[in-house]
Design an enzyme around this catalytic site. Structure first.
Site, PDB file in Angstrom:
ATOM      1  N   GLN A 125       0.853  -1.189   0.000  1.00  0.00           N
ATOM      2  CA  GLN A 125       0.000   0.000   0.000  1.00  0.00           C
ATOM      3  C   GLN A 125       0.886   1.235   0.000  1.00  0.00           C
ATOM      4  O   GLN A 125       2.016   1.204   0.504  1.00  0.00           O
ATOM      5  CB  GLN A 125      -0.982  -0.015   1.175  1.00  0.00           C
ATOM      6  CG  GLN A 125      -0.369  -0.237   2.548  1.00  0.00           C
ATOM      7  CD  GLN A 125       0.144   1.031   3.195  1.00  0.00           C
ATOM      8  OE1 GLN A 125       0.042   2.116   2.625  1.00  0.00           O
ATOM      9  NE2 GLN A 125       0.714   0.908   4.375  1.00  0.00           N
ATOM     10  N   GLU A 243     -10.892  -1.938   5.325  1.00  0.00           N
ATOM     11  CA  GLU A 243      -9.713  -2.237   6.122  1.00  0.00           C
ATOM     12  C   GLU A 243     -10.036  -2.224   7.607  1.00  0.00           C
ATOM     13  O   GLU A 243      -9.748  -3.156   8.334  1.00  0.00           O
ATOM     14  CB  GLU A 243      -8.616  -1.217   5.797  1.00  0.00           C
ATOM     15  CG  GLU A 243      -7.356  -1.388   6.609  1.00  0.00           C
ATOM     16  CD  GLU A 243      -6.245  -0.443   6.142  1.00  0.00           C
ATOM     17  OE1 GLU A 243      -5.107  -0.712   6.498  1.00  0.00           O
ATOM     18  OE2 GLU A 243      -6.527   0.550   5.445  1.00  0.00           O
ATOM     19  N   ASN A 371      -5.530   5.934  16.100  1.00  0.00           N
ATOM     20  CA  ASN A 371      -6.744   5.812  16.901  1.00  0.00           C
ATOM     21  C   ASN A 371      -7.344   7.171  17.267  1.00  0.00           C
ATOM     22  O   ASN A 371      -8.558   7.270  17.467  1.00  0.00           O
ATOM     23  CB  ASN A 371      -6.461   4.972  18.150  1.00  0.00           C
ATOM     24  CG  ASN A 371      -6.378   3.486  17.806  1.00  0.00           C
ATOM     25  OD1 ASN A 371      -6.358   3.108  16.629  1.00  0.00           O
ATOM     26  ND2 ASN A 371      -6.326   2.643  18.828  1.00  0.00           N
ATOM     27  N   GLU A 372      -6.508   8.208  17.326  1.00  0.00           N
ATOM     28  CA  GLU A 372      -7.056   9.552  17.576  1.00  0.00           C
ATOM     29  C   GLU A 372      -7.996   9.959  16.435  1.00  0.00           C
ATOM     30  O   GLU A 372      -9.063  10.535  16.660  1.00  0.00           O
ATOM     31  CB  GLU A 372      -5.926  10.591  17.703  1.00  0.00           C
ATOM     32  CG  GLU A 372      -5.130  10.511  18.991  1.00  0.00           C
ATOM     33  CD  GLU A 372      -4.098   9.387  19.007  1.00  0.00           C
ATOM     34  OE1 GLU A 372      -3.966   8.670  17.995  1.00  0.00           O
ATOM     35  OE2 GLU A 372      -3.429   9.228  20.041  1.00  0.00           O
TER      36      GLU A 372
END
Lengths: 388, 353
Positions: A125, A243, A371-372
């Site tokens: 990717q 994803e 994650n933020e």
């Protein structure tokens, strides 16, 4: 609501279980972040493909078995339950594959999907750039149309598998002067093309887990664009949803790691029980991994009723990445003073795999959208809180 | 494998939600708090008219014959609107216990019909608590004495009121004498009845805790959009967003755990005990975090009597240790994971691997 498998589903499980029992390598393969390990993993993928088990939920004409998502979950349970190798080509197979199935032309599907299923093409990717990490819309790598091809210039980074892969996919700015998520196109680029330079980046474990990719007047045929020109953001967001939502980290992977954690605990019970919080953590790991599995089955049910995966995919991503940290931190606590040993240490034996997992778990809350960012998505899209 | 609800189940939930939104508004509940009995016969009658009391009464007794799966949606609504204990204890847990009794137990059918019609209020005294909810208004009490189930008329008990932090709770210490006349089940079947009733009570609380968590989250979202500091809505600040996103995450992850547990209870799955406790733990974590973050987001307003958050926050604190306290439910799961010899393979989610 009926939470039992049909005879057909049970038969499929049995078939996969028997095949895995006969074919999963007895010795754990070396990490795919080495040249040797990468090729061994490619051979394993070919073997899976020959048995028709590489991409079970793809249509048969593209090398799949036409299974539904419940069968896919069953497959994953048997796959990871048998201790089979991690999927070296998952960036292509799971992320790009889903995108091609939804947005690709029939020609693109017919050419790329079978070669992806068989791992004749290995994929990396190429999303992030030095100034486009969490702020992905800040992409500046250019793809300027010149007749029947694009000319690429710029740099990508943190490209997982790019050191050894054959192809990469990502977003490029195809409209000069465009801003943010406008004017981007989704392209597939052969990494052996003239003008491509790969510079591996050593990860925490010292292996070449990802790389920088430099593009210097790289020519890419226009047929390698997925979706319309300038619509790349829309196409990529669909991929990002797959994803985080369901595919990248199937529950079985964590359930299998927790199964090993429970064994580790039971094998070291006297020592572990010196601190009662260890047992509490082990039980929580089991319960969370099972909850993640239940959530996946529930999501599949809702998808089959025509629902779409929305911001819940961000909740999933936060959940499994934090679970992975807890599992491995707990294992390290049980291992005590041998936890720090590398696989090469004579005393380490099998235990060193926990250290590998512990290191990789540190990356979980960062990759695939920090994650933020995921929490912002939940707050803004699910709860409707105002943007900053 | 079908992890979805039927159209009927979803529509019923929606109807009940719309009904409770108008008929059980916080102002109404606060008025009911101030009464001695703490209950509103009018509201109960209306809920019976909506079919809530008929939900799990067997069709032979005039009910709708639905089960734990349907209740896993309905208990969330009861929690969301802060409906006092008596409804769920009677129409869900009590009806479940009566349905599971031997058919030759005197009055079984009649009691079920009266639950269905909304005429009967009952209370349940289980050994997991020293206190009984709503004993003061109950016509009959179902009391545990070892493995025995006793059906005791209100006239044969003494009760001493014990006020709770949740103003909607009406708790009593109950003293009574078990006799052969009051005993309606015993031995193995009595023990099985109580185990099932404990699971059903725990699941009823789990659903309510999840509904309470959602209510606290919704109140906090509303407040953080309206309240301005530094010239903008506090909900635009990342620290506040993340507090609330974490609550949303806990709620979403708890739902399938709750639904699976309900499915297991309804179908007598051999691991029902574990699944119910797991659901309780998840729902309790969701409501505990919702309460903590809700009061934080509300600031000083959240610490007042006036703001409605208190109603749902206090109820979540009170309920979280009923029908088996947290330690009981944590321990039940932990014992299974750590001390059983079961191989907990990925394939074991729904079946013995």
């Amino acid at each position: 609501m009926k939470l039992t498998y049909s005879p057909k589903q049970q038969a499929f499980r049995l078939e996969v279980r028997q095949w895995m029992a006969a074919n999963v390598p007895k010795e754990k393969l070396p990490t795919y972040d080495t040249k040797e390990g990468f090729e061994l993993h490619r051979q394993w993928e070919r073997k899976l493909h020959e048995a028709g088990l590489s991409m079970v939920m793809w249509p048969t004409e593209f090398g799949g078995r036409g299974c539904d998502l419940i069968d896919w979950l069953i497959f994953e349970e048997e796959y990871y339950g048998a201790g089979a190798p991690l999927r070296v080509n998952q960036n292509g197979q799971l992320l790009l594959g889903s995108t091609l199935l939804e947005f690709g032309t029939p020609e693109q599907q017919a050419h790329f999907l079978p070669r992806m299923a068989s791992s004749d093409d290995m994929w990396a990717q190429a999303w992030s750039e030095p100034n486009a990490g969490s702020d992905m819309a800040n992409i500046s790598s250019k793809a300027i149309l010149d007749g029947d091809h694009y000319v690429l210039n710029g740099q990508k980074t943190w490209s997982t598998r790019a050191t050894y892969a054959d192809w990469a996919f990502g977003l490029f700015r195809s409209e000069v002067g465009s801003k943010r998520h406008h004017g981007l196109s989704f392209l597939m680029v052969p990494l052996d093309a003239e003008g491509v330079t790969i510079r591996p980046i050593k990860a925490l474990d010292g292996e070449d887990a990802f790389a920088e990719i430099f593009f210097d007047n790289v020519k890419v045929p226009v047929e390698h664009r997925i979706g319309e020109e300038g619509q790349g953001w829309h196409v990529a967001m669909a991929t990002a949803g797959f994803e985080r939502g369901l595919l990248l980290r199937s529950p079985a992977r964590f359930q299998q790691t927790v199964r090993k954690l429970i064994k580790l605990y039971r094998d070291n019970k006297v020592s572990a029980d010196r601190d009662p919080s260890i047992g509490v953590a082990v039980a929580k790991c089991w319960s969370d991994a099972e909850a993640y599995a239940l959530s996946a089955y529930n999501t599949v049910g809702r998808l089959s009723n025509g629902d779409k995966i929305g911001a819940e995919s961000s909740i999933n991503k936060v959940f499994w990445s934090e679970l992975d940290l807890l599992i491995h931190q707990t294992a390290m606590n049980i291992l005590g003073c041998t936890g720090e040993l590398l696989t090469s240490a004579p005393l380490a034996e099998e235990r060193a795999y926990w250290l590998q997992g512990f290191l990789f778990a540190q990356a979980g809350p960062i990759y695939a959208g920090a994650n933020e960012i995921q929490r912002n998505i939940v707050a803004e899209r699910m709860l409707g809180l105002p943007r900053a | 494998m079908d992890f979805t609800f039927t159209e009927d189940q979803l529509l019923f939930r929606e109807a009940i939600s719309r009904f409770l939104m108008t008929e059980a508004a916080p102002e109404t509940l606060r008025e009911i708090w101030e009464t001695d009995e703490g209950r509103s016969p009018e509201l109960r009658n209306q809920m019976a008219m909506q079919g809530l009391t008929a939900l799990s009464v067997p069709e032979d007794n005039g009910g709708l014959g639905m089960g734990d799966i349907a209740w896993s949606l309905m208990t969330q609504e009861l929690g969301y609107y802060g409906i006092p204990d008596s409804l769920a204890d009677t129409a869900y847990v009590g009806a479940g216990l009566f349905s599971a009794l031997d058919d030759n137990v005197a009055g079984k059918g009649e009691y079920l019909t009266r639950i269905c019609d909304g005429e009967l209020r009952l209370a349940i005294g289980h050994q997991s608590s020293q206190l009984v909810s709503d004993a003061h208004l109950a016509e009959i009490l179902l009391m545990q004495h070892g493995d025995e189930v006793h059906l005791v008329p209100r006239a044969q008990i003494d009760e001493v009121t014990n006020p709770s932090i949740d103003s909607s709770r009406r708790l009593s210490q109950v003293t009574w004498q078990p006799t052969s006349e009051t005993c309606i089940a015993s031995g193995e079947s009595g023990a099985a009845l109580w185990n099932q009733t404990l699971n059903r009570g725990a699941l009823s609380v789990a659903g309510q805790l999840l509904g309470l968590a959602q209510r606290m989250l919704d109140l906090s979202v509303d407040y953080s959009v309206q309240r301005k500091q530094f010239g903008k809505a506090i909900g635009s600040f990342q620290a506040v967003k993340h507090h609330l996103a974490d609550v949303a995450g806990k709620i979403e992850m708890a739902k399938p755990v709750l639904y699976r547990a309900a499915c297991s209870l309804e179908n007598n799955h051999p691991l029902t005990d574990i699944h119910v406790s797991q659901a309780r733990n998840f729902c309790n974590e969701a409501s505990a975090l919702a309460a903590r973050h809700a009061i934080q987001v509300h600031g000083a307003m959240g610490y007042t009597w006036e703001v409605d958050l208190q109603m749902f926050m206090k109820r979540s604190w009170a309920l979280s240790n009923t029908w088996g306290d947290n330690i009981f439910h944590q321990a039940r799961v932990q014992d299974y994971v750590l001390n059983s010899t079961v191989d907990l393979a990925p394939a074991s989610t729904f079946e013995e691997a």
